[in-house]
Enzyme design. Structure first.
Site, mmCIF file in Angstrom:
data_model
loop_
_atom_site.group_PDB
_atom_site.id
_atom_site.type_symbol
_atom_site.label_atom_id
_atom_site.label_comp_id
_atom_site.label_asym_id
_atom_site.label_seq_id
_atom_site.Cartn_x
_atom_site.Cartn_y
_atom_site.Cartn_z
ATOM 1 N N CYS A 278 7.295 -2.019 -3.890
ATOM 2 C CA CYS A 278 8.611 -1.403 -4.072
ATOM 3 C C CYS A 278 9.731 -2.330 -3.605
ATOM 4 O O CYS A 278 10.905 -2.037 -3.836
ATOM 5 C CB CYS A 278 8.685 -0.082 -3.324
ATOM 6 S SG CYS A 278 7.485 1.096 -3.928
ATOM 7 N N HIS B 281 15.428 2.191 0.228
ATOM 8 C CA HIS B 281 14.412 2.559 -0.762
ATOM 9 C C HIS B 281 14.247 4.078 -0.747
ATOM 10 O O HIS B 281 14.106 4.691 0.314
ATOM 11 C CB HIS B 281 13.098 1.868 -0.398
ATOM 12 C CG HIS B 281 11.958 2.259 -1.271
ATOM 13 N ND1 HIS B 281 12.082 2.431 -2.634
ATOM 14 C CD2 HIS B 281 10.641 2.503 -0.983
ATOM 15 C CE1 HIS B 281 10.911 2.777 -3.134
ATOM 16 N NE2 HIS B 281 10.025 2.827 -2.156
ATOM 17 N N ASN C 242 10.405 8.717 -6.085
ATOM 18 C CA ASN C 242 10.234 7.304 -5.746
ATOM 19 C C ASN C 242 10.105 6.484 -7.037
ATOM 20 O O ASN C 242 9.095 6.565 -7.737
ATOM 21 C CB ASN C 242 8.977 7.156 -4.878
ATOM 22 C CG ASN C 242 8.778 5.737 -4.393
ATOM 23 O OD1 ASN C 242 9.374 4.792 -4.906
ATOM 24 N ND2 ASN C 242 7.915 5.588 -3.413
HETATM 25 O O1 UT7 Z 1 7.272 3.321 -2.050
HETATM 26 C C1 UT7 Z 1 6.339 3.304 -1.018
HETATM 27 C C2 UT7 Z 1 5.803 4.376 -0.757
HETATM 28 N N1 UT7 Z 1 5.259 5.473 -0.256
HETATM 29 C C3 UT7 Z 1 5.866 6.201 0.683
HETATM 30 O O2 UT7 Z 1 6.906 5.906 1.171
HETATM 31 C C4 UT7 Z 1 5.134 7.397 1.144
HETATM 32 C C5 UT7 Z 1 5.175 7.518 2.632
HETATM 33 N N2 UT7 Z 1 4.564 8.750 3.065
HETATM 34 C C6 UT7 Z 1 5.154 9.945 2.894
HETATM 35 O O3 UT7 Z 1 6.222 10.056 2.355
HETATM 36 C C7 UT7 Z 1 4.447 11.151 3.487
HETATM 37 O O4 UT7 Z 1 3.408 10.704 4.318
HETATM 38 C C8 UT7 Z 1 3.887 12.115 2.418
HETATM 39 C C9 UT7 Z 1 5.033 12.815 1.694
HETATM 40 C C10 UT7 Z 1 3.013 11.382 1.427
HETATM 41 C C11 UT7 Z 1 3.039 13.181 3.098
HETATM 42 O O5 UT7 Z 1 3.826 13.870 4.088
HETATM 43 P P1 UT7 Z 1 3.310 14.050 5.567
HETATM 44 O O6 UT7 Z 1 4.292 14.865 6.274
HETATM 45 O O7 UT7 Z 1 2.989 12.673 6.104
HETATM 46 O O8 UT7 Z 1 2.012 14.898 5.353
HETATM 47 P P2 UT7 Z 1 0.512 14.549 5.791
HETATM 48 O O9 UT7 Z 1 -0.052 13.457 4.937
HETATM 49 O O10 UT7 Z 1 0.510 14.378 7.272
HETATM 50 O O11 UT7 Z 1 -0.187 15.883 5.411
HETATM 51 C C12 UT7 Z 1 0.116 17.120 6.038
HETATM 52 C C13 UT7 Z 1 -0.591 18.214 5.267
HETATM 53 C C14 UT7 Z 1 -2.047 17.909 4.978
HETATM 54 O O12 UT7 Z 1 -2.775 19.085 5.108
HETATM 55 P P3 UT7 Z 1 -3.668 19.353 6.403
HETATM 56 O O13 UT7 Z 1 -4.618 18.187 6.484
HETATM 57 O O14 UT7 Z 1 -2.679 19.357 7.553
HETATM 58 O O15 UT7 Z 1 -4.285 20.653 6.125
HETATM 59 C C15 UT7 Z 1 -1.998 17.491 3.534
HETATM 60 O O16 UT7 Z 1 -3.226 17.724 2.868
HETATM 61 O O17 UT7 Z 1 0.053 18.403 4.010
HETATM 62 C C16 UT7 Z 1 -0.918 18.378 2.986
HETATM 63 N N3 UT7 Z 1 -0.312 17.898 1.752
HETATM 64 C C17 UT7 Z 1 0.289 18.718 0.868
HETATM 65 N N4 UT7 Z 1 0.476 20.042 0.875
HETATM 66 C C18 UT7 Z 1 1.116 20.583 -0.164
HETATM 67 C C19 UT7 Z 1 -0.221 16.623 1.305
HETATM 68 N N5 UT7 Z 1 0.422 16.606 0.115
HETATM 69 C C20 UT7 Z 1 0.754 17.887 -0.171
HETATM 70 C C21 UT7 Z 1 1.418 18.510 -1.233
HETATM 71 N N6 UT7 Z 1 1.582 19.860 -1.187
HETATM 72 N N7 UT7 Z 1 1.915 17.824 -2.276
#
Ligand code: UT7
Length: 328
Positions: free
Chosen positions: A114, A251, A281
């Site tokens: 990115c 970004h 994104n």
């Molecule tokens: O361009 C470069 C790119 N990428 C990024 O910048 C991404 C960076 N990361 C993020 O933006 C965040 O980590 C995410 C948006 C991907 C995820 O958010 P988070 O607050 O870090 O959530 P997490 O991965 O800690 O997950 C928390 C919970 C999990 O459930 P459990 O294990 O606590 O039961 C996930 O399975 O949220 C769950 N989860 C969702 N729930 C509903 C993950 N994705 C989703 C979803 N809908 N789409």
């Protein structure tokens, strides 16, 4: 002391098809509310069947050339930053070169996750300050939703498609790219990647589909540290203070990352540009689409100091300090 370089034109292209959080609720196990509160994304754009990274790059590039008042035949070089090219080879920039009729232009693509657009801008700056070229089109374009696994809720709610472009020209009076910071840490290469048919056969996905893979939480931790750090380094290299900067364009990956970076830098919200709510994104297209919108919305005035900062696959990061003076 070489030649000066200035951004003289800008343009963007977003596909028409809008995918809302409500629609995603029907596709994967997610909720409108989760996506909004955890990412700040309301909707994103999705490429049509007849669109690709190169066709969107052409549309954005034509607009940038029009703003600059430059004909395609005057271009010396076209650089496209993308992670979702039409083909492995030739690079998307060659398709753009042919489609816009830039007959004397050289062309190549840049892959730096990115952060690719800011890397491409740094390359353009080098070619101009060395006196080798005078007129360069720099594009960020992504059709990344084509390689999204629509069953993976951890990635499919985040990304969108689109393109942005700038014209960079040699200028007798003033340089508007004051400093660049580019960085890499390949040890994090497995945190965010897109596999490829040319990789080891053992790394091929079992179902034969090549999707974006991401350890979201780890990338999040990296992002909230590296964006403020790269911004500070670029501002310092330009001989400025954070408080001198009129607008930060981070970004657009996740509004929580943007707000955390702003807090760490001590920047008030009116000095931060955000459009992740409408596009998600856009990967390598993200900083340049945001720059175009900031100009179109009057958020950047002549003479303003602007920071573009990005992070992504690589792991990679990049920042540039601009003094906005397209008519200098
Ligand atoms: O361009 C470069 C790119 N990428 C990024 O910048 C991404 C960076 N990361 C993020 O933006 C965040 O980590 C995410 C948006 C991907 C995820 O958010 P988070 O607050 O870090 O959530 P997490 O991965 O800690 O997950 C928390 C919970 C999990 O459930 P459990 O294990 O606590 O039961 C996930 O399975 O949220 C769950 N989860 C969702 N729930 C509903 C993950 N994705 C989703 C979803 N809908 N789409």
């Amino acid at each position: 002391m070489g030649f000066h370089a200035a951004i003289t034109g800008w343009g963007k292209y977003l596909p028409q098809r809008v995918l809302t959080n409500k629609e995603l609720e029907r596709m994967v196990d997610t909720t409108e509310e989760w996506i909004m509160t955890r990412t700040g994304i309301r909707e994103r754009r999705i490429v049509g069947d007849d669109e690709t990274a190169s066709t969107m790059a052409v549309e954005a590039g034509k607009k940038a050339l029009e703003v600059a008042g430059l004909s395609p035949s005057s271009l010396d070089l076209i650089i496209v930053a993308t992670n979702s090219p039409d083909r492995i080879t030739p690079a998307s920039s060659f398709l753009v070169q042919h489609a816009i009729g830039a007959k004397k232009a050289a062309a190549f693509d840049v892959g730096a996750g990115c952060s690719g657009f800011i890397h491409a801008l740094a390359i353009a700056y080098q070619f101009i300050s060395s006196g080798i070229y005078s007129n360069i089109l720099v594009v960020g374009s992504e059709a990344v939703t084509r390689i999204i696994n629509w069953e993976d809720r951890g990635t499919c709610v985040l990304f969108g498609d689109g393109a942005g472009a700038v014209v960079v020209q040699a200028n007798e009076h003033a340089t508007d790219m004051l400093s660049f910071v580019l960085g890499s840490d390949g040890s994090g290469g497995d945190l965010l990647y897109i596999p490829h048919p040319c990789g080891k056969p053992s790394s091929a996905p079992q179902d034969g589909r090549y999707y974006v893979f991401m350890e979201g939480r780890e990338v999040f931790k990296f992002a909230v540290t590296v964006m403020p750090k790269a911004s500070r380094q670029a501002v310092e290299a330009a001989g400025l203070q954070i408080s001198d900067i009129d607008l930060f364009i981070p970004h657009q990956a996740n509004d929580r990352i943007i707000q955390a970076a702003a807090r760490s830098l001590g920047i008030p919200s009116e000095k931060i540009f955000v459009n992740v709510d409408r596009y998600g994104n856009l990967s390598a297209a993200s900083p340049v689409v945001a720059l175009c919108e900031a100009v179109e919305e009057g958020r950047i005035k002549e003479g303003d100091l602007v920071v573009l900062v990005a992070f992504g696959a690589g792991l990679s990061w990049a920042a540039v300090v601009l003094r906005w003076q397209p008519r200098a």
